[in-house]
Design an enzyme around this catalytic site. Sequence first.
Site, PDB file in Angstrom:
ATOM      1  N   SER A 158       0.812  -1.220   0.277  1.00 45.69           N
ATOM      2  CA  SER A 158       0.020  -0.238  -0.008  1.00 45.69           C
ATOM      3  C   SER A 158       0.907   1.286   0.181  1.00 45.69           C
ATOM      4  O   SER A 158       1.577   1.182  -0.969  1.00 45.69           O
ATOM      5  CB  SER A 158      -1.001  -0.086   1.189  1.00 45.69           C
ATOM      6  OG  SER A 158      -2.135   0.808   0.960  1.00 45.69           O
ATOM      7  N   ASP A 204      -5.804  -3.683  -2.514  1.00 43.79           N
ATOM      8  CA  ASP A 204      -4.642  -3.428  -1.397  1.00 43.79           C
ATOM      9  C   ASP A 204      -3.947  -4.690  -0.805  1.00 43.79           C
ATOM     10  O   ASP A 204      -4.720  -5.476  -0.341  1.00 43.79           O
ATOM     11  CB  ASP A 204      -5.377  -2.565  -0.362  1.00 43.79           C
ATOM     12  CG  ASP A 204      -4.402  -2.086   0.812  1.00 43.79           C
ATOM     13  OD1 ASP A 204      -4.149  -2.892   1.420  1.00 43.79           O
ATOM     14  OD2 ASP A 204      -4.363  -0.766   0.720  1.00 43.79           O
TER      15      ASP A 204
END
Length: 290
Positions: free
Chosen positions: A46, A162
């Site tokens: 991320s 993610d």
Amino acid sequence: MGKHTAKHKKIGLALGGGGAKGFAHIGVIKALEAAGIEIDYIAGTSMGALIGGYYAATKDIKTLEELSLGIKKSDIFPISEIIHMKNGSLFQGETIVKILDHHLTDIKIEDCKIPFAAVATDVKTGDEVELKHGSLVDAIRASVAIPMVFSPQEIGGRVLMDGGFSNPVPADIVREMGADTVIAVDVSSRWITAPDEILNTRDMYSLFRNALSVIEYQIAKNILKGADIILRPPVLTYDWTAFDKSAEIIKIGQRELELNLKDIRKKTGYRAPRRTIGEKFFDFIVNKPH
């Protein structure tokens, strides 16, 4: 003549997710550079993939810091994208990708100056996906694709989101890449220190944010057991959208590394540079008890 001949251990930097709290990664890298300690491998999830990927490609922490200081919350979450919801997600991530494209155009992961891997999660299976080849921008975009916030990214026929859902702080990946000493930077274990806040939360945004933090912590706690050094910059009071606080967060990350520098030198073989008599005297004057 006192020449340092000890071989340095290869260092792997594992950078976790956490939105704006991930600006602490910039401070960590700045402090490592200032200490003369080289990073041999980087893996990021991320925000850690964004910071780590940029640095792996450019080795230019100064420009990355300047970019972060210029980012506003509205650059990441523009009003126009909020109003025009598409494909079921609040933000398409186009603005952040334009920022990345401007600086990382046509760079492939395999051409990075420092070996790099981004972590994403397969939407269909939930499997961890290590991205070590192909477009660096696409890999970063996949790694930051928080469900309902940013659109997922398709790479190689797989739809990716993610990386925090499969490997929040990828210490194991940099170990596999060849690191002897793994430094993991965790900026998202919020819920442990604030359980009452979570229990008393009622709004959907906060519940989603805290639920994600719980998931990431539960996954990361076993992975982090394989790290040699775990840095936890005290950024938990910052919201993950606090992009306007980047200067403060960077300093916190820098300070966290400095506090652990002695241990890092011991475990990596990077000795502190010899200080002159003048430097020792100045340090004595500045730091002597008052």
